[in-house]
Design an enzyme around this catalytic site. Structure first.
Site, short mmCIF file in Angstrom:
data_model
loop_
_atom_site.label_atom_id
_atom_site.label_comp_id
_atom_site.label_asym_id
_atom_site.label_seq_id
_atom_site.Cartn_x
_atom_site.Cartn_y
_atom_site.Cartn_z
N ASP A 188 45.94 48.93 45.76
CA ASP A 188 47.35 47.98 45.18
C ASP A 188 47.57 46.92 46.28
O ASP A 188 46.85 46.95 47.34
CB ASP A 188 48.28 48.97 45.28
CG ASP A 188 49.62 48.80 44.52
OD1 ASP A 188 49.72 47.51 44.27
OD2 ASP A 188 50.52 49.57 44.21
N TRP A 189 48.30 46.01 46.11
CA TRP A 189 48.29 44.92 46.89
C TRP A 189 48.90 45.10 48.12
O TRP A 189 50.15 45.41 48.31
CB TRP A 189 49.21 43.77 45.94
CG TRP A 189 48.54 42.84 44.92
CD1 TRP A 189 48.51 41.46 45.08
CD2 TRP A 189 47.34 43.06 44.26
NE1 TRP A 189 47.65 40.98 44.17
CE2 TRP A 189 46.85 42.00 43.70
CE3 TRP A 189 46.94 44.52 43.78
CZ2 TRP A 189 45.79 41.78 42.54
CZ3 TRP A 189 45.77 44.40 43.06
CH2 TRP A 189 45.32 43.22 42.37
#
Length: 740
Positions: free
Chosen positions: A265-266
């Site tokens: 995930d970012w």
């Protein structure tokens, strides 16, 4: 002479072609097996090229290998539409004019269709939009479990039941990837609340993990064949899930034989060595250096960038782990950017709007309809009330925010369908005019007091035949929005007072709840009709008007239990949410004390009556569920068991019913739920028509996860097959014996 020249030319071309074919690198030869091409390409790559392909180069892209002919790889947010393009290294809009999209209904609405065919349509349509926009991977769908109705991101997921989510996610993935666009199923795993999502360390039993929180991910891998999995922000067993040994190495890659990529995930990566060893393949991030603070164009500072390269150069790691990551990335390239067979996409087509409309219509749930107040007659005088009738719900909510070509708002849909429609604001909630550079259309400013707004609605309600209140939640912080959870279970902005006041002056009141979550309804007995309208995208107003008018018969069913009060939910009854902060640490331990008892499993066990049960949904027609006939009275562990159920539309309107089969284990060595969903089918019937529905189960439907052996186990004995149209509406029962 001309013929000799032509013949010689053909010979020369043939020889050249043969030579070219002989020297053509294997990685470019499409007649070769993909695994052979991967190994060939891997052998030609430099260390710098290998490091480059496993981390981002911009907000949403990673580099290919230009020297070897691999183009850049582009991702984009989903799961409800293709997010508008942002600048290379900023979250600001890129200012393009061809990056609008069709917004499809949120995944809670998709799950509420209880129709896997809608999932397939959804995946194909979204992929076609992604192809036109040059996107190789869509970051979705989401299949985290609806554990608490306060989770701000529940609207992006597929409800509380692992079996329903599993059946709905598989065709979504298959539809998307059939077009050559990779799905990236998220957020793996246990990402079941948003508040403190970077700090939550989930403590959960192995049984609950495998029976409740992993099945949809497992189905996505084993049946859907997803090419991407996104790790979650939270921790499990004190390791962040973007580099978690148990979840990624042991379960995903070893037990499930997953051959795709694990994407962070970012900003979800926290440690280079853990990322190397614990299963992460591609690191992405937001405005961050991948470490602790922000820096522009700092992608080479990511954990899997220069820090990883330095460890290899120092001899602390060989390229063994790196090569395995690159193999997976190259496999992803061959499935997407290097796939010459994928079709050309198209954007904002009528077929996509029709798909969005169809999914919305099948997902809208008629929760209550006393005295058959719905559908509304065509000539009725109607008052529409509520901010949610005029507010764009495609804008905001976090990463799923979209820039749509059009969004038909509920008020506009009602005015298009009915000749006499007045409007009153009723309440003011969120007057934000834009999100991430996308404007909301009409102005929402209104400085009148709450009392004035309610008084206006009450006076107008006295003069009409029907009042339709569009209320619920929105995409603001602390509502249905990424990054925060709701602060309580009540409706915001004084909506309860508005509903109570209007109900006193007009008995023909219809409440339409726009949300991805359940809410308290203390006024329910005073309101004859309630519709769950979800966040349903571009065709929102059209779909809702068609349902309210009776042009379409509602057939949605709830994908989660709608509690009367928050403490009817196990996570809150046991005070396990949101967890306990560790002393002097930035970690909050959240223990899932309810174990496998999530949703209807909990209310069944505690004998709690929900406001609306899992699987509940009404229709404008009526159905009769006939006596089921089983294929056998007993089976062995190698056999399947089928039951045929006749279903008749006994009303005057065409409609659809959802037949649901739950299993009850009458005697077991471990505690098991009263019932668990194990099969379902949606059946469409004309008035008077009867059709037979066949539901089939196997040994997996009778099994539980044995924590001692770490295997699935089914014990010989009797099981009850409970058949009905909701978890609290069981009308038929059969007994099945599993032989030893």
């Amino acid at each position: 002479m001309k013929n000799r020249t032509l013949i010689l030319s053909m010979i020369v071309l043939s020889i050249v072609g043969t030579v070219r074919a002989q020297v053509l690198p294997t990685y470019l030869d499409e007649t070769k097996d993909i695994e052979e091409r991967i190994e060939d390409a891997l052998s030609r790559m430099t260390l710098d090229e290998k490091i480059a392909v496993i981390h981002a180069q911009s907000k949403f892209s990673s580099p290919g290998v230009k020297r070897l002919g691999f183009p850049d790889f582009w991702t984009d947010d989903g799961p409800h539409g293709v997010r508008p393009d942002v600048l290379w290294d900023e979250w600001e809009q890129a200012g393009q004019t061809n990056d609008s999209c069709v917004a499809f209904p949120a995944l809670t609405c998709l799950a509420a269709t209880w129709n896997p065919q809608m999932s397939r349509l959804y995946g194909e349509s979204l992929a076609e939009e992604a192809l036109y926009r040059g996107k190789n991977m869509i970051l979705g769908p989401g299949v985290n479990i609806y554990r608490t109705p306060l989770n701000g991101r529940n609207f992006e997921y597929m409800g509380e039941d692992p079996f329903l989510a599993s059946r709905m996610v598989v065709p979504y993935i298959q539809g998307m990837q059939s077009k050559g666009v990779a799905a990236c199923v998220k957020h793996y795993a246990l990402n079941n609340d948003e508040e403190y999502r970077f700090n939550v360390n989930v403590k959960v039993s192995d049984r609950a993990l495998h029976e409740i929180y992993l099945p949809a991910f497992k189905a996505a891998v084993k049946e859907g064949g997803t090419w991407g999995i996104m790790g979650a922000y939270n921790l499990y067993k004190n390791q962040h899930n973007c580099h978690n040994h148990i979840l990624l190495n042991k379960i995903l890659k070893e037990d499930w034989s997953y051959n795709g990529v694990v994407v962070s995930d970012w900003g979800g990566t926290h440690d280079t060595e853990q990322a190397i060893k614990n299963g992460l393949d591609m690191e992405f991030g937001s405005w961050t250096n991948g470490l602790t603070d922000g820096a522009s164009n700092a992608y080479d500072s990511y954990f899997l960038a220069q820090p990883y390269k330095k460890l290899i150069q120092e001899g602390r790691y060989t390229t063994k782990e790196l090569d395995e990551k690159v193999r997976r990335v190259l496999r992803l390239f061959y499935r997407t950017t290097m796939n010459r067979q994928k079709p050309i996409g198209f954007l904002c087509s009528e077929s996509h709007y029709n798909a969005a409309l169809k999914i919305a219509e099948e997902g809208i749930v008629l929760l209550k309809n006393d005295h058959n107040i719905l559908p509304i007659p065509a000539d009725a005088r109607i008052l529409v009330v509520g901010e949610n009738a005029i507010k764009m719900m495609t804008v905001g909510g976090g990463s799923s925010s979209l820039k749509v070509q059009r969004e038909i708002l509920p008020l506009d849909g009602m005015r298009k369908r009915f000749p006499i429609v007045d409007y009153a604001r009723g309440y003011v909630g969120d007057t934000i005019q834009s999100y991430n550079g996308v404007k909301v259309g009409r102005s929402l400013y209104d400085l009148r007091s709450r009392e004035t707004l309610i008084a206006e609605a009450v006076e107008k309600a006295k003069e009409v035949d029907y009042v339709v209140i569009f209320g619920g939640l929105n995409k603001s912080d602390y509502q249905d929005c990424e990054g925060h959870d709701r602060k309580d279970y009540a409706l915001p902005y004084g909506q309860n007072e508005l509903i109570e006041a209007v109900a006193k002056v007009n008995p023909r009141l219809i409440y339409v709840n726009i949300s991805g979550n359940g809410v308290e309804m203390p006024w329910l007995k005073k309101v004859p009709a309630v519709v769950q309208g979800w966040f349903i995208g571009s065709e929102s107003g059209e779909a809702l008007a068609r349902i309210l008018s009776g042009d379409v018969n509602p057939s949605g069913r709830l994908p989660f239990t709608w509690y009367q009060q928050l403490n009817d939910c196990g996570a809150h009854a046991l005070n396990t949410y949101p967890g306990t902060w560790r002393e002097n640490e930035h970690i909050i331990d959240e223990e899932y004390k309810e174990g496998i008892y999530v949703g209807y499993r909990w209310t069944d066990k505690q004998k709690i009556k929900p406001l609306f049960a899992f699987g509940h949904g009404l229709s404008y027609t009526s159905f009769n569920i006939g006596r089921p006939v089983a294929s056998a009275n007993e089976i062995t562990k190698d056999e399947q068991w089928s039951v045929v159920i006749p279903v008749t539309n006994t009303g005057r309107t065409a409609g659809a019913e959802v037949i649901q089969l739950y299993i009850n284990d009458t005697k077991c060595s471990v505690d098991r739920p009263v019932k668990e969903l194990k099969a379902f089918q949606k059946v469409f019937l004309q008035p008077g028509e009867t059709r037979e529905v066949t539901l089939t189960i196997g040994i997996d439907a009778l099994s539980f996860y044995d924590e001692t052996t770490r295997l699935w186990k089914a014990e010989a004995g009797e099981f009850n097959a409970l058949i009905g149209t909701a978890s609290d509406k069981i009308t038929q029962q059969l007994t099945l014996k599993l032989k030893d």
